[in-house]
Design a protein around this motif. Structure first.
Motif, short mmCIF file in Angstrom:
data_model
loop_
_atom_site.label_atom_id
_atom_site.label_comp_id
_atom_site.label_asym_id
_atom_site.label_seq_id
_atom_site.Cartn_x
_atom_site.Cartn_y
_atom_site.Cartn_z
N LEU A 42 27.89 31.07 -5.03
CA LEU A 42 26.59 31.34 -5.63
C LEU A 42 26.70 31.56 -7.13
CD1 LEU A 42 25.03 33.62 -2.87
CD2 LEU A 42 24.73 31.17 -3.22
N ASP A 43 27.75 31.06 -7.72
CA ASP A 43 27.98 31.23 -9.15
C ASP A 43 26.80 30.68 -9.94
OD1 ASP A 43 29.49 31.78 -11.52
OD2 ASP A 43 29.89 29.63 -11.69
N GLY A 44 26.36 31.45 -10.93
CA GLY A 44 25.27 30.98 -11.78
C GLY A 44 23.90 31.31 -11.26
N THR A 45 23.83 32.09 -10.14
CA THR A 45 22.51 32.41 -9.58
C THR A 45 22.07 33.82 -9.92
OG1 THR A 45 23.55 33.15 -7.52
CG2 THR A 45 22.85 30.86 -7.63
N GLN A 46 22.76 34.47 -10.87
CA GLN A 46 22.38 35.84 -11.22
C GLN A 46 21.00 35.89 -11.86
OE1 GLN A 46 25.24 34.46 -11.95
NE2 GLN A 46 26.85 35.67 -11.00
N SER A 47 20.63 34.87 -12.60
CA SER A 47 19.30 34.84 -13.22
C SER A 47 18.69 33.46 -13.02
CB SER A 47 19.40 35.16 -14.72
OG SER A 47 20.22 34.21 -15.37
N TYR A 89 12.92 17.95 6.30
CA TYR A 89 11.98 19.04 6.06
C TYR A 89 12.78 20.32 5.84
CZ TYR A 89 8.36 22.48 6.24
OH TYR A 89 7.54 23.51 5.89
N VAL A 90 12.55 20.98 4.71
CA VAL A 90 13.32 22.15 4.30
C VAL A 90 12.48 23.41 4.48
CG1 VAL A 90 14.78 23.14 2.50
CG2 VAL A 90 14.36 20.67 2.53
N SER A 91 13.13 24.46 4.98
CA SER A 91 12.44 25.73 5.17
C SER A 91 13.39 26.89 4.87
CB SER A 91 11.89 25.84 6.60
OG SER A 91 11.09 27.00 6.75
N SER A 92 12.89 28.10 5.01
CA SER A 92 13.69 29.29 4.70
C SER A 92 14.31 29.85 5.97
CB SER A 92 12.81 30.35 4.03
OG SER A 92 11.68 30.62 4.83
N GLY A 93 15.30 29.14 6.50
CA GLY A 93 15.99 29.60 7.70
C GLY A 93 15.74 28.68 8.89
N VAL A 230 26.87 32.58 3.44
CA VAL A 230 26.14 33.35 2.42
C VAL A 230 24.71 33.55 2.95
CG1 VAL A 230 27.51 32.76 0.40
CG2 VAL A 230 25.75 31.16 1.16
N HIS A 231 24.53 34.60 3.73
CA HIS A 231 23.31 34.75 4.51
C HIS A 231 22.18 35.44 3.77
CE1 HIS A 231 26.07 33.51 7.56
NE2 HIS A 231 26.75 34.63 7.52
N GLY A 232 22.46 35.97 2.59
CA GLY A 232 21.44 36.70 1.86
C GLY A 232 20.36 35.81 1.28
N THR A 233 20.65 34.53 1.15
CA THR A 233 19.63 33.57 0.71
C THR A 233 19.23 32.72 1.91
OG1 THR A 233 19.11 31.78 -0.82
CG2 THR A 233 21.38 31.92 -0.06
N ARG A 234 17.96 32.41 2.02
CA ARG A 234 17.44 31.74 3.21
C ARG A 234 17.18 30.26 2.91
NH1 ARG A 234 18.81 33.27 7.19
NH2 ARG A 234 16.96 32.90 8.45
N PHE A 235 17.86 29.40 3.67
CA PHE A 235 17.75 27.96 3.42
C PHE A 235 18.31 27.20 4.61
CE2 PHE A 235 20.44 24.45 1.30
CZ PHE A 235 19.49 23.46 1.55
N ALA A 236 17.48 26.40 5.24
CA ALA A 236 17.90 25.49 6.30
C ALA A 236 16.96 24.30 6.26
CB ALA A 236 17.87 26.17 7.66
N TYR A 237 17.36 23.23 6.93
CA TYR A 237 16.48 22.06 6.93
C TYR A 237 16.61 21.31 8.24
CZ TYR A 237 20.78 19.66 5.32
OH TYR A 237 22.07 19.18 5.18
N GLU A 264 14.68 28.11 -3.95
CA GLU A 264 14.99 26.75 -4.39
C GLU A 264 16.22 26.76 -5.30
OE1 GLU A 264 13.12 22.94 -6.84
OE2 GLU A 264 11.96 24.79 -6.62
N HIS A 265 16.30 27.72 -6.18
CA HIS A 265 17.44 27.82 -7.09
C HIS A 265 18.74 28.00 -6.31
CE1 HIS A 265 19.69 28.59 -10.68
NE2 HIS A 265 19.88 29.87 -10.40
N PHE A 266 18.73 28.93 -5.33
CA PHE A 266 19.91 29.15 -4.51
C PHE A 266 20.25 27.88 -3.70
CE2 PHE A 266 18.91 33.67 -5.13
CZ PHE A 266 20.18 34.20 -5.32
N ALA A 267 19.24 27.25 -3.12
CA ALA A 267 19.47 26.09 -2.27
C ALA A 267 20.10 24.94 -3.05
CB ALA A 267 18.16 25.64 -1.62
N LEU A 268 19.64 24.71 -4.27
CA LEU A 268 20.23 23.65 -5.09
C LEU A 268 21.70 23.93 -5.38
CD1 LEU A 268 17.25 23.06 -7.54
CD2 LEU A 268 18.21 21.34 -5.98
N ARG A 269 22.03 25.18 -5.67
CA ARG A 269 23.43 25.54 -5.91
C ARG A 269 24.27 25.36 -4.64
NH1 ARG A 269 28.15 25.34 -8.23
NH2 ARG A 269 29.49 27.07 -7.57
N ILE A 270 23.73 25.76 -3.50
CA ILE A 270 24.47 25.63 -2.24
C ILE A 270 24.76 24.16 -1.93
CG2 ILE A 270 24.17 25.86 0.26
CD1 ILE A 270 22.81 28.59 -0.37
#
Length: 354
Positions: A42-47, A89-93, A230-237, A264-270
């Motif tokens: 998750l590098d670079g996702t602090q801001s 189709y992308v969703s949060s989990g 990395v479960h703290g961010t929600r992203f599945a598709y 979206e920011h976290f998902a792109l990094r993942i």
């Protein structure tokens, strides 16, 4: 005796309460994980970047063209299968995607669901709440080549998990061939709960065999946050036939609402990590080392099957490890024949503590 779905739901409801209120028990079968790579992943996702810092508008992960493009590129590179943009189709989990699938079934002309245990208990919950009949079509585990399936010779929908996350095993290729043949013969849909896919221990190939099921009849859930633990961010598709995307989208969007710009920011990094040359190799190697350590120290006494994916194994634990532990045995998964075995989270934070 095999426990019926209603009783399985009762067990999970009790477990939910226990795991959240018992402050001294170690939930060794649970979902909490720890590993040394989450910061790197998750590098670079602090801001948030400038373009995401204005948050007046609703934001849906499914509307991100950049994220959809990264997902389709990943599957072209990894599975050798081309998915169109409207085949994602992308969703949060994962849970909203399961609910969206079940809500859309009747619109798709399907009145029943077949399943092979173990399936995620939420499937029982959603189908029961929606009045969708569920029919068990196999008692054995699909990692066995010769496990018998009693699939109906009519159009239906089949739910299966690959990997079989409780055991850390994968569905046998011959079973996938049989299911694809059934799809072609009956026009039936298959929902693959692939929540733990793309974390195979054999790194010679990262392709997932379920990508070879009939593409116009298959729905496949992928959860990259579990691939990286990395479960703290929600992203599945959901990979799906394009003609049914709107049915799924409408059902999911009405269940979750907007999913948020930060996601979206976290998902792109993942996805950047998953598409990299290293991908999640470091994590997979770490999981294997943790299992070897637990075996060497006698914490794991034996396993029901040799794990080959994800971070769970179904095992007999040393009695000392079970002291004050919260665990899930075969009853929670609707299976039998594995007395004294429990689901073991190889990344549980307690294993790293003295």
């Amino acid at each position: 005796m095999i426990i019926p779905p209603a009783q399985i739901l009762g067990l999970h409801r009790g477990l939910d309460s226990t795991s959240r209120t018992n402050r001294t028990g170690r939930f060794l079968s649970g979902w909490q994980t720890t590993h040394p790579f989450s910061g790197r992943y998750l590098d670079g996702t602090q801001s948030l970047p400038q373009e995401l810092s204005t948050l007046e508008n609703y934001s849906f992960l499914s509307d991100s063209a950049a994220l959809t493009d990264s997902i389709t590129a990943f599957h072209t590179e990894t599975d050798g299968v081309a998915y169109p943009g409207d085949g994602v189709y992308v969703s949060s989990g994962s849970s909203p995607l399961l609910l969206g699938f079940f809500l859309a079934l009747r619109e798709m002309g399907v009145e029943e669901v077949c399943y092979v245990p173990p399936v995620y208990y939420t499937c029982y919950y959603f189908c029961g709440a929606l009045g969708i009949p569920m029919h068990r079509v196999g008692d054995g585990l699909l990692h066995g080549e010769h496990t018998e399936l009693e699939l109906p010779e009519r159009r239906s929908a089949l739910i299966l998990c690959d990997p079989i996350w409780v055991f850390g095993t994968t569905v046998h290729p011959r079973q996938i061939e049989r299911i694809a043949e059934w799809q072609r013969r009956t026009g039936s849909f298959v929902l693959v709960d692939g929540t733990f896919q793309y974390a195979r221990w054999d790194r010679s190939s990262r392709a997932e065999p379920t990508a070879r099921l009939e593409q116009d009849l298959t729905f496949r859930i992928v959860c990259p946050t579990k691939s990286l633990a990395v479960h703290g961010t929600r992203f599945a598709y959901l990979l799906l036939p394009p003609e049914f995307r709107e049915s799924i989208r409408y059902a999911c969007a009405n269940s979750t609402g907007a999913t948020g710009a930060a996601n979206e920011h976290f998902a792109l990094r993942i996805m950047e990590v998953m598409r990299s040359e290293e991908s999640n190799d470091a994590l997979v190697e770490h999981i294997q080392r943790e299992r070897e350590r637990l075996l060497a120290t006698g914490v794991i006494r034996s396993e029901a099957a040799l794990p080959e994916a994800g971070y769970y194994t179904f095992a007999v634990l040393d009695q000392a490890a079970l002291k004050d532990a919260i665990v899930m045995d075969q009853r929670f998964f609707g299976i039998e024949g594995f007395a004294d075995h429990v689901r073991v989270n190889l990344l549980h934070p307690g294993w790293t503590q003295p």
